[in-house]
Design an enzyme around this catalytic site. Sequence first.
Site, PDB file in Angstrom:
ATOM      1  N   ASP A 115       1.021  -4.508   1.200  1.00 11.17           N
ATOM      2  CA  ASP A 115      -0.142  -4.243   2.042  1.00 11.17           C
ATOM      3  C   ASP A 115       0.256  -3.367   3.222  1.00 11.17           C
ATOM      4  O   ASP A 115      -0.402  -2.361   3.535  1.00 11.17           O
ATOM      5  CB  ASP A 115      -0.704  -5.587   2.525  1.00 11.17           C
ATOM      6  CG  ASP A 115      -2.076  -5.457   3.157  1.00 11.17           C
ATOM      7  OD1 ASP A 115      -2.650  -4.351   3.148  1.00 11.17           O
ATOM      8  OD2 ASP A 115      -2.584  -6.464   3.676  1.00 11.17           O
ATOM      9  N   ASP A 131      12.170  -3.290   6.295  1.00 10.31           N
ATOM     10  CA  ASP A 131      12.300  -2.516   7.526  1.00 10.31           C
ATOM     11  C   ASP A 131      12.868  -1.125   7.250  1.00 10.31           C
ATOM     12  O   ASP A 131      12.398  -0.123   7.800  1.00 10.31           O
ATOM     13  CB  ASP A 131      13.134  -3.261   8.564  1.00 10.31           C
ATOM     14  CG  ASP A 131      14.372  -3.925   7.984  1.00 10.31           C
ATOM     15  OD1 ASP A 131      14.567  -3.890   6.752  1.00 10.31           O
ATOM     16  OD2 ASP A 131      15.160  -4.500   8.761  1.00 10.31           O
ATOM     17  N   LYS A 167      12.784  -8.552   1.402  1.00 11.55           N
ATOM     18  CA  LYS A 167      13.604  -8.938   2.549  1.00 11.55           C
ATOM     19  C   LYS A 167      14.482 -10.103   2.113  1.00 11.55           C
ATOM     20  O   LYS A 167      14.552 -11.160   2.746  1.00 11.55           O
ATOM     21  CB  LYS A 167      12.711  -9.320   3.738  1.00 11.55           C
ATOM     22  CG  LYS A 167      13.460  -9.437   5.064  1.00 11.55           C
ATOM     23  CD  LYS A 167      14.111  -8.139   5.501  1.00 11.55           C
ATOM     24  CE  LYS A 167      14.741  -8.298   6.887  1.00 11.55           C
ATOM     25  NZ  LYS A 167      15.570  -7.117   7.251  1.00 11.55           N
ATOM     26  N   TYR A 173      -0.513 -14.357   0.816  1.00 16.15           N
ATOM     27  CA  TYR A 173      -1.977 -14.335   0.791  1.00 16.15           C
ATOM     28  C   TYR A 173      -2.550 -15.327  -0.218  1.00 16.15           C
ATOM     29  O   TYR A 173      -3.739 -15.282  -0.543  1.00 16.15           O
ATOM     30  CB  TYR A 173      -2.486 -12.930   0.445  1.00 16.15           C
ATOM     31  CG  TYR A 173      -2.104 -11.850   1.439  1.00 16.15           C
ATOM     32  CD1 TYR A 173      -1.461 -12.155   2.636  1.00 16.15           C
ATOM     33  CD2 TYR A 173      -2.390 -10.522   1.186  1.00 16.15           C
ATOM     34  CE1 TYR A 173      -1.102 -11.171   3.535  1.00 16.15           C
ATOM     35  CE2 TYR A 173      -2.047  -9.521   2.087  1.00 16.15           C
ATOM     36  CZ  TYR A 173      -1.408  -9.845   3.257  1.00 16.15           C
ATOM     37  OH  TYR A 173      -1.057  -8.862   4.143  1.00 16.15           O
ATOM     38  N   ASP A 232      -0.617   0.999   3.738  1.00 19.94           N
ATOM     39  CA  ASP A 232      -1.345   1.583   4.868  1.00 19.94           C
ATOM     40  C   ASP A 232      -0.487   2.594   5.620  1.00 19.94           C
ATOM     41  O   ASP A 232      -0.996   3.611   6.104  1.00 19.94           O
ATOM     42  CB  ASP A 232      -1.812   0.482   5.824  1.00 19.94           C
ATOM     43  CG  ASP A 232      -3.089  -0.199   5.332  1.00 19.94           C
ATOM     44  OD1 ASP A 232      -3.630   0.233   4.298  1.00 19.94           O
ATOM     45  OD2 ASP A 232      -3.535  -1.167   5.972  1.00 19.94           O
TER      46      ASP A 232
END
Length: 341
Positions: free
Chosen positions: A236, A212, A179, A132, A240
């Site tokens: 992020d 994951d 990751k 971002y 959520d």
Amino acid sequence: MDSITVIPGDGIGPEVVECALEVLDALDAGLSIDVLDHVHADRYRREGQALSEADLSRISASSAVLLGAVGRPDVEETGYVRDVLLRLRISFDLYANYRPVRLMHDRLSPLRDPARRMLDCAIVRENTEGLYSGIGGNLRASSPQEVAIDADVNTWHGVSRILDFAFSTARREVCLVDKANAVRAGGRLWQECWRHAAERHPGTATRHLYIDAAAMKLVTEPDRFDVIVASNSYGDILSDLAAALAGGIGVAPSASLNPQTGFGLFEPVHGSAPDIAGKGVANPFACLLTTALLIRHLGHEAEAAAIDAAVAGSIAAGRVTPDLGGSLSTRQVTQAVLASL
């Protein structure tokens, strides 16, 4: 006396902020409130700017910001939201996004197995780097040969300080989510910083999961987590997901902090929700819990605990808005919380 700058913003922002200000007034915590009710999409469309230098000066004079919501469909492509949120994050170096998540009542959980519903953790997200950061661009735009590049920016300084903040908030464990097996360069940096951070905080247990696997285990073993720390994009997504497991974004608070200066931007997760703005059915709980987070940050623990308890009591009694299965309006829910206080 602590001073709070309040930006009601767009959509349901002014509606839920009004509820929060009523609750703060009822608590009589001795806070000074400065409302910037001119910072919104209409001003941006009219003047080409949402936050002026004068606004930033007023914000700088306060201890924290309470933001209702920013964003409206007719300004989605203009950079308006970035002009407000990213400008605040960068101007005050709000590098630590903190999202506490707690299931307040079993009936809010989408999980069928009662034994697996317990969730009481925090997502700590690096807030100024990663995907971002805005570094990248498009080559041969809008053609069949278009190439789009977004750079995932990670620095030793940025990663180290968010890891240290995560350890400072932990009760028992910090779980790093990345990751590194696929995103090799940034993953190597995060892993190296992680080893050094764990050495600096030997009294806290550590765990590592790939993104994951972490998403899967948040659903199957939510009670295992204490603090999750992740990059901007991974944090992020996970925050959520965790919010959904605790009842949805209508009960999800958040804070963007600079732990060194103590300054913070406090904002409910739900956004401006333009589809229900003005209908009187917006859920004020996320904003109230965000307000509790804010005043707790400023040292008002008793008042913050009172808000948390009043919200939990309203949920347990079924005094909730339609998004949580109830029939009360925003005003009626606020009155229920005020009655509890």
